[in-house]
Scaffold this motif. Sequence first.
Motif, PDB file in Angstrom:
ATOM      1  N   PRO A 510      -1.574 -19.063  -2.111  1.00 29.34           N
ATOM      2  CA  PRO A 510      -0.431 -18.308  -2.647  1.00 29.34           C
ATOM      3  C   PRO A 510      -0.756 -16.836  -2.838  1.00 29.34           C
ATOM      4  CG  PRO A 510      -1.474 -19.619  -4.358  1.00 29.34           C
ATOM      5  CD  PRO A 510      -2.143 -20.018  -3.067  1.00 29.34           C
ATOM      6  N   LYS A 511       0.294 -16.069  -3.265  1.00 34.57           N
ATOM      7  CA  LYS A 511       0.130 -14.632  -3.369  1.00 34.57           C
ATOM      8  C   LYS A 511      -0.960 -14.306  -4.378  1.00 34.57           C
ATOM      9  CE  LYS A 511       2.691 -10.426  -4.447  1.00 34.57           C
ATOM     10  NZ  LYS A 511       3.992  -9.857  -4.893  1.00 34.57           N
ATOM     11  N   PRO A 512      -1.971 -13.525  -3.907  1.00 34.98           N
ATOM     12  CA  PRO A 512      -3.086 -13.235  -4.819  1.00 34.98           C
ATOM     13  C   PRO A 512      -2.696 -12.202  -5.874  1.00 34.98           C
ATOM     14  CG  PRO A 512      -3.424 -12.113  -2.728  1.00 34.98           C
ATOM     15  CD  PRO A 512      -2.182 -12.954  -2.557  1.00 34.98           C
ATOM     16  N   LYS A 513      -3.444 -12.208  -7.004  1.00 40.98           N
ATOM     17  CA  LYS A 513      -3.268 -11.221  -8.072  1.00 40.98           C
ATOM     18  C   LYS A 513      -4.210 -10.065  -7.817  1.00 40.98           C
ATOM     19  CE  LYS A 513      -3.571 -10.639 -13.091  1.00 40.98           C
ATOM     20  NZ  LYS A 513      -3.942 -11.260 -14.391  1.00 40.98           N
ATOM     21  N   VAL A 514      -3.678  -8.836  -7.879  1.00 39.63           N
ATOM     22  CA  VAL A 514      -4.437  -7.639  -7.527  1.00 39.63           C
ATOM     23  C   VAL A 514      -4.813  -6.911  -8.810  1.00 39.63           C
ATOM     24  CG1 VAL A 514      -4.422  -5.449  -6.286  1.00 39.63           C
ATOM     25  CG2 VAL A 514      -3.263  -7.455  -5.306  1.00 39.63           C
ATOM     26  N   THR A 515      -6.097  -6.499  -8.899  1.00 40.39           N
ATOM     27  CA  THR A 515      -6.606  -5.774 -10.053  1.00 40.39           C
ATOM     28  C   THR A 515      -7.393  -4.566  -9.558  1.00 40.39           C
ATOM     29  OG1 THR A 515      -6.797  -7.849 -11.293  1.00 40.39           O
ATOM     30  CG2 THR A 515      -7.982  -5.922 -12.149  1.00 40.39           C
ATOM     31  N   TRP A 516      -7.062  -3.366 -10.133  1.00 39.07           N
ATOM     32  CA  TRP A 516      -7.792  -2.151  -9.782  1.00 39.07           C
ATOM     33  C   TRP A 516      -8.843  -1.872 -10.842  1.00 39.07           C
ATOM     34  CZ3 TRP A 516      -7.430   0.576  -5.345  1.00 39.07           C
ATOM     35  CH2 TRP A 516      -6.351   0.312  -4.517  1.00 39.07           C
ATOM     36  N   MET A 517     -10.000  -1.362 -10.396  1.00 38.09           N
ATOM     37  CA  MET A 517     -11.102  -1.048 -11.303  1.00 38.09           C
ATOM     38  C   MET A 517     -11.699   0.301 -10.945  1.00 38.09           C
ATOM     39  SD  MET A 517     -13.019  -4.753 -11.523  1.00 38.09           S
ATOM     40  CE  MET A 517     -13.154  -4.842  -9.751  1.00 38.09           C
ATOM     41  N   VAL A 552     -16.322   5.364  -8.362  1.00 39.07           N
ATOM     42  CA  VAL A 552     -16.127   4.269  -7.409  1.00 39.07           C
ATOM     43  C   VAL A 552     -14.942   3.446  -7.878  1.00 39.07           C
ATOM     44  CG1 VAL A 552     -17.118   2.225  -6.373  1.00 39.07           C
ATOM     45  CG2 VAL A 552     -18.562   4.214  -6.830  1.00 39.07           C
ATOM     46  N   TYR A 553     -13.926   3.332  -7.008  1.00 31.06           N
ATOM     47  CA  TYR A 553     -12.717   2.574  -7.304  1.00 31.06           C
ATOM     48  C   TYR A 553     -12.749   1.293  -6.479  1.00 31.06           C
ATOM     49  CZ  TYR A 553     -10.733   6.545  -9.794  1.00 31.06           C
ATOM     50  OH  TYR A 553     -10.494   7.552 -10.699  1.00 31.06           O
ATOM     51  N   SER A 554     -12.354   0.169  -7.144  1.00 33.20           N
ATOM     52  CA  SER A 554     -12.363  -1.134  -6.467  1.00 33.20           C
ATOM     53  C   SER A 554     -11.022  -1.802  -6.650  1.00 33.20           C
ATOM     54  CB  SER A 554     -13.464  -2.044  -7.035  1.00 33.20           C
ATOM     55  OG  SER A 554     -14.727  -1.435  -6.901  1.00 33.20           O
ATOM     56  N   CYS A 555     -10.684  -2.629  -5.621  1.00 29.71           N
ATOM     57  CA  CYS A 555      -9.454  -3.423  -5.671  1.00 29.71           C
ATOM     58  C   CYS A 555      -9.865  -4.870  -5.470  1.00 29.71           C
ATOM     59  CB  CYS A 555      -8.467  -2.975  -4.607  1.00 29.71           C
ATOM     60  SG  CYS A 555      -6.923  -3.912  -4.623  1.00 29.71           S
ATOM     61  N   LYS A 556      -9.494  -5.755  -6.401  1.00 34.51           N
ATOM     62  CA  LYS A 556      -9.878  -7.162  -6.328  1.00 34.51           C
ATOM     63  C   LYS A 556      -8.617  -8.010  -6.254  1.00 34.51           C
ATOM     64  CE  LYS A 556     -11.548  -9.276  -9.948  1.00 34.51           C
ATOM     65  NZ  LYS A 556     -12.470  -9.712 -11.012  1.00 34.51           N
ATOM     66  N   ALA A 557      -8.591  -8.922  -5.248  1.00 39.77           N
ATOM     67  CA  ALA A 557      -7.468  -9.849  -5.064  1.00 39.77           C
ATOM     68  C   ALA A 557      -7.992 -11.257  -5.309  1.00 39.77           C
ATOM     69  CB  ALA A 557      -6.888  -9.719  -3.666  1.00 39.77           C
ATOM     70  N   LYS A 558      -7.204 -12.065  -6.088  1.00 41.56           N
ATOM     71  CA  LYS A 558      -7.684 -13.392  -6.467  1.00 41.56           C
ATOM     72  C   LYS A 558      -6.512 -14.361  -6.521  1.00 41.56           C
ATOM     73  CE  LYS A 558     -10.261 -15.755 -10.162  1.00 41.56           C
ATOM     74  NZ  LYS A 558     -10.928 -15.583 -11.483  1.00 41.56           N
ATOM     75  N   ASN A 559      -6.733 -15.603  -5.955  1.00 42.38           N
ATOM     76  CA  ASN A 559      -5.782 -16.694  -6.117  1.00 42.38           C
ATOM     77  C   ASN A 559      -6.559 -17.983  -6.341  1.00 42.38           C
ATOM     78  OD1 ASN A 559      -6.752 -17.408  -3.612  1.00 42.38           O
ATOM     79  ND2 ASN A 559      -4.802 -17.104  -2.518  1.00 42.38           N
ATOM     80  N   ASP A 560      -5.873 -19.126  -6.182  1.00 39.46           N
ATOM     81  CA  ASP A 560      -6.519 -20.402  -6.484  1.00 39.46           C
ATOM     82  C   ASP A 560      -7.608 -20.766  -5.477  1.00 39.46           C
ATOM     83  OD1 ASP A 560      -4.827 -20.548  -8.608  1.00 39.46           O
ATOM     84  OD2 ASP A 560      -3.350 -21.831  -7.576  1.00 39.46           O
ATOM     85  N   HIS A 561      -7.594 -20.143  -4.339  1.00 42.72           N
ATOM     86  CA  HIS A 561      -8.528 -20.542  -3.281  1.00 42.72           C
ATOM     87  C   HIS A 561      -9.696 -19.562  -3.136  1.00 42.72           C
ATOM     88  CE1 HIS A 561      -5.747 -23.670  -1.944  1.00 42.72           C
ATOM     89  NE2 HIS A 561      -4.774 -22.767  -2.112  1.00 42.72           N
ATOM     90  N   GLY A 562      -9.679 -18.449  -3.905  1.00 39.77           N
ATOM     91  CA  GLY A 562     -10.804 -17.533  -3.833  1.00 39.77           C
ATOM     92  C   GLY A 562     -10.421 -16.132  -4.214  1.00 39.77           C
ATOM     93  N   GLU A 563     -11.321 -15.216  -4.011  1.00 42.02           N
ATOM     94  CA  GLU A 563     -11.073 -13.820  -4.322  1.00 42.02           C
ATOM     95  C   GLU A 563     -11.810 -12.937  -3.321  1.00 42.02           C
ATOM     96  OE1 GLU A 563     -14.607 -12.879  -7.532  1.00 42.02           O
ATOM     97  OE2 GLU A 563     -12.606 -13.327  -8.312  1.00 42.02           O
ATOM     98  N   ALA A 564     -11.366 -11.639  -3.296  1.00 47.69           N
ATOM     99  CA  ALA A 564     -11.973 -10.667  -2.379  1.00 47.69           C
ATOM    100  C   ALA A 564     -11.878  -9.300  -3.024  1.00 47.69           C
ATOM    101  CB  ALA A 564     -11.274 -10.676  -1.034  1.00 47.69           C
ATOM    102  N   THR A 565     -12.839  -8.426  -2.697  1.00 45.53           N
ATOM    103  CA  THR A 565     -12.904  -7.104  -3.311  1.00 45.53           C
ATOM    104  C   THR A 565     -13.251  -6.074  -2.257  1.00 45.53           C
ATOM    105  OG1 THR A 565     -13.687  -8.102  -5.383  1.00 45.53           O
ATOM    106  CG2 THR A 565     -13.969  -5.707  -5.124  1.00 45.53           C
ATOM    107  N   VAL A 566     -12.616  -4.898  -2.388  1.00 41.45           N
ATOM    108  CA  VAL A 566     -12.954  -3.750  -1.533  1.00 41.45           C
ATOM    109  C   VAL A 566     -13.139  -2.547  -2.442  1.00 41.45           C
ATOM    110  CG1 VAL A 566     -11.821  -4.586   0.568  1.00 41.45           C
ATOM    111  CG2 VAL A 566     -10.499  -3.300  -1.123  1.00 41.45           C
ATOM    112  N   SER A 567     -13.990  -1.601  -2.028  1.00 41.57           N
ATOM    113  CA  SER A 567     -14.292  -0.432  -2.870  1.00 41.57           C
ATOM    114  C   SER A 567     -14.298   0.826  -2.030  1.00 41.57           C
ATOM    115  CB  SER A 567     -15.658  -0.614  -3.559  1.00 41.57           C
ATOM    116  OG  SER A 567     -15.666  -1.778  -4.355  1.00 41.57           O
ATOM    117  N   CYS A 568     -14.175   1.979  -2.760  1.00 33.99           N
ATOM    118  CA  CYS A 568     -14.282   3.284  -2.108  1.00 33.99           C
ATOM    119  C   CYS A 568     -14.746   4.298  -3.135  1.00 33.99           C
ATOM    120  CB  CYS A 568     -12.951   3.705  -1.497  1.00 33.99           C
ATOM    121  SG  CYS A 568     -11.698   4.141  -2.709  1.00 33.99           S
TER     122      CYS A 568
END
Length: 583
Positions: A510-517, A552-568
């Motif tokens: 399903p649609k992942p939840k996005v969090t900025w850091m 350093v800014y990061s974006c993390k996406a997470k749902n029931d099946h896993g999560e992923a993160t990208v940074s810049c």
Amino acid sequence: MPSKPAPIKKAAKKEPAKKEEKAPEPAPEVAPAPAEGEAAPAEAAPAEGEAPAAPPAEEPKAPTPPPADAAPTDEAAAPVAADQPATDAALPATEETPAAPAEAPVDAAAPATEETSAATKAPADATTAPATEEAAPAADSEAPADAEAAEAPAPEEPKPPTPPPPPPKEPTSVPLDLFVEDKNDTSVTIIWSQPETVGPSGLDGYTIEVCKDGTEDWKAVNEDLQKSCRYVIKNQTTGDRLKIRVVAVNAGGRSPPVTLPEAVLVKEVADRPKVRLPRFLRQRYVAQVGAKINLTIPFTGKPKPVVTWTKNGQPLDTKRVNIRSTDRDSILFIRASERDDSGVYEMCVKVDDFEDKASLILQIVELPGPPASVKIVDTWGFNVALEWTPPTDNGNTEITGYTIQKADKKTGDWFTVLEHYHRLNATISDLIMGNTYKFRVFSENKCGISNDATVAKEEAKITKTGIEYKPPEYKEHDFTEPPKFTTSLNDRATTVGYSTKLLCSVRGCPKPKVTWMKNQMIIGDDPKFRQICVQGICSLEIRKPGNFDGGVYSCKAKNDHGEATVSCKLEVKQPAVADADKK
């Protein structure tokens, strides 16, 4: 070294003058002339103690040709050496030369001595020495003893062997390939090939003979033997028929003649006949039944050629085919063609013995007949299988295809199912359930489709059958998947006071939840930052960043099946200040 040559003619002129001054008394007895190769008698020698008179020294001159009555000396005579006294022993005495007197005075020996000295001056390499009628040979008392041996004649040369008798001479074989090359009103040109067998005697030439047709009075038309294999027989009478033959001649005699197979008519052929068949007639000429045939075939020839036509090797039927010929062409005309007019037509133009032929193929065609039979082989479901046989009449040309039609028995209207179909069987599909159908087939050739069609005797009925519909079972596809960034963040650089954005894209089900850091710290609802995520496109806007907003800014996406993160990494730079403002 041999003494220098002196002109003999000059010595001969001096002798008569001295003879007139001091002529010796005639001798009572004439001594015989010394034989060839022997020394002169001693009485002719000068008195003892006297030296022979030496000729005066003169410049060398070109040798004078000898008198006509001079006789050559023996070829075997040896030349006189320069250190030996001059003698005439080497010169043969001629019949006209008188012998010296037995007791001649001393003065009388002078002419002979002078003449002998002149003879001694002849070239050493000369093979002959001329002697005049007035010169008398005188013997030298001081000659060497071996003079006779030196003057001995040379041995005779051996005679060559007798050659064998020559082989018997035989005439050549008959000339080959005699035929007429050209002719006109007064001459005939013939050419031929040389005989196959010539023989050792060689070939001297050819004789061309002619006689009028019906006679055997052969006459040669060439006075000298003809060397080449081509001859023009000239000065003939126009209209005569001549028989011509050619005979090869050599030392063995005449060969068998080669004769033209037929007599030649002496008449001008200015231009040989030639049929100029048009290009479109070099292939099969096809026309439909009832069409008008009008073919013009030009030709050349002079005088006017005789034109004849044949059909399949037989004379033409003038009731069906008309022929009109002029000096330049011939016209084949058929008012209304029929299939029987088809065949091979041959045109022949002839001028005397020369002719030319040309052939054209005329094919008259018409519509074909219908197929011989049509039948329904099988019926199943919504399909019908048909078969048929070729027509008995193909219209005088090949069948190019078939047309198949169907008709519903309720309406009776015919509809074309297949056309230009080449096979003799077909399967008709997509028929309507519960209807009854009829089928018919047309034949087709170059002229078109046959006027009639052959209808199948049987009818095809598509029966109704019970149908139970079972919808297929579909397995629901599993669209779930862990988050995955399709576009990652890129490092950015900005200036203090200028807003900037960070962008990335993510997908997942399903649609992942996005969090900025920022520096691993969640940004949350800070009003300085604006977070937007629409259709998987995530953006972070940093409004008027200050000196401490870099990092350093990061974006993390997470749902029931896993999560992923990208940074810049974001770098905030100070604005440039002018030099005047610094001061």
